[in-house]
Design a protein around this motif. Structure first.
Motif, mmCIF file in Angstrom:
data_model
loop_
_atom_site.group_PDB
_atom_site.id
_atom_site.type_symbol
_atom_site.label_atom_id
_atom_site.label_comp_id
_atom_site.label_asym_id
_atom_site.label_seq_id
_atom_site.Cartn_x
_atom_site.Cartn_y
_atom_site.Cartn_z
ATOM 1 N N THR A 47 0.804 -1.224 0.000
ATOM 2 C CA THR A 47 0.000 0.000 0.000
ATOM 3 C C THR A 47 0.836 1.272 0.000
ATOM 4 N N SER A 84 -9.062 3.537 -1.273
ATOM 5 C CA SER A 84 -8.749 2.144 -1.568
ATOM 6 C C SER A 84 -9.448 1.235 -0.565
ATOM 7 N N ASN A 114 -9.848 -3.011 0.782
ATOM 8 C CA ASN A 114 -9.360 -4.387 0.796
ATOM 9 C C ASN A 114 -10.555 -5.309 0.919
ATOM 10 N N CYS A 115 -10.477 -6.444 0.237
ATOM 11 C CA CYS A 115 -11.497 -7.473 0.355
ATOM 12 C C CYS A 115 -10.818 -8.712 0.922
ATOM 13 N N SER A 175 -8.866 0.514 3.037
ATOM 14 C CA SER A 175 -7.532 -0.052 3.288
ATOM 15 C C SER A 175 -6.847 0.584 4.486
ATOM 16 N N ARG A 232 -9.123 -1.996 9.489
ATOM 17 C CA ARG A 232 -9.074 -3.460 9.487
ATOM 18 C C ARG A 232 -10.460 -3.989 9.826
ATOM 19 N N THR A 291 -11.370 -9.668 -4.836
ATOM 20 C CA THR A 291 -12.294 -8.546 -4.988
ATOM 21 C C THR A 291 -13.704 -9.008 -4.640
ATOM 22 N N VAL A 293 -10.120 -1.228 -5.767
ATOM 23 C CA VAL A 293 -10.193 -2.545 -5.144
ATOM 24 C C VAL A 293 -9.526 -3.550 -6.079
ATOM 25 N N LYS A 332 -6.138 -3.498 -11.026
ATOM 26 C CA LYS A 332 -7.119 -3.139 -9.996
ATOM 27 C C LYS A 332 -8.384 -2.688 -10.699
#
Length: 184
Positions: free
Chosen positions: A53, A68, A70-71, A91, A94, A130, A154, A162
């Motif tokens: 990142t 951004s 996160n998956c 991102s 958490r 994703t 993502v 992306k």
């Protein structure tokens, strides 16, 4: 085409570059339905060497840090049954696995799924998972902050590339549940 956010050399509407996506992601784009047209989902070429990142935002644009997501794949267990779910958060946060996720899935224990489970069940590459194209039976838990963003970066299903997705599209994914506090 120019990417709506970030500084990418290549930006293409996702329906025009299905070969760059894994099969489940390409199928989801091919059969897309919802208020956001599929051609508003943009695939951008990114080099896996810039995947971290901090390095990514230095290379492709600092503004991406706040846009951004996160998956991650989470496994919830209760009474010998396992439930898999996708969780999508900014991102910079958490996933609240032991609170919000556990309660939403109605499980006693929740944890991040093992890498081989996540990759095997999604058909996507680790580090590129994703929410677009996750198995239809899975809940897709989406942090509420994502749906208000004009654009979200993502994964694309692969380590290379992306997707740039209008935030409100996340609320319309199959199995989507928008939750406050999912990302902490």
């Amino acid at each position: 085409m120019r990417a709506p956010i970030g500084h990418f050399d290549t930006a293409v509407p996702a329906p025009d570059c299905l070969d760059e996506l894994t099969r489940p992601v390409a199928d989801a784009v091919r059969h897309w339905s919802g208020s956001v047209p599929a051609d508003r989902i943009v695939w951008v070429d990114t080099d896996p060497q810039w995947a971290d990142t901090a390095v990514f935002v230095e290379h492709y644009g600092r503004e991406l840090l706040e846009q951004s997501a996160n998956c991650v794949v989470v496994a919830g267990r209760r009474g010998g049954e396992t439930t898999l779910a996708g969780c999508v958060v900014l991102s910079t946060t958490r996933v609240d696995v032991n609170g919000v996720v556990r309660r939403q899935l109605g499980v006693r224990k929740a944890s991040f799924a093992a890498m081989d489970t996540a990759v095997g069940e999604t058909g996507m590459e680790y580090g590129g998972i994703t929410p677009i194209g996750l198995p239809a039976a899975w809940p897709v838990l989406v942090d509420s902050r994502l749906v208000d963003l004009p654009w979200v970066l993502v994964g694309s299903g692969r380590r290379r590339g992306k997707l740039l997705v209008p935030g409100k599209a996340f609320a319309e994914l199959p199995g989507a549940v928008v939750l406050e506090g999912l990302g902490m």
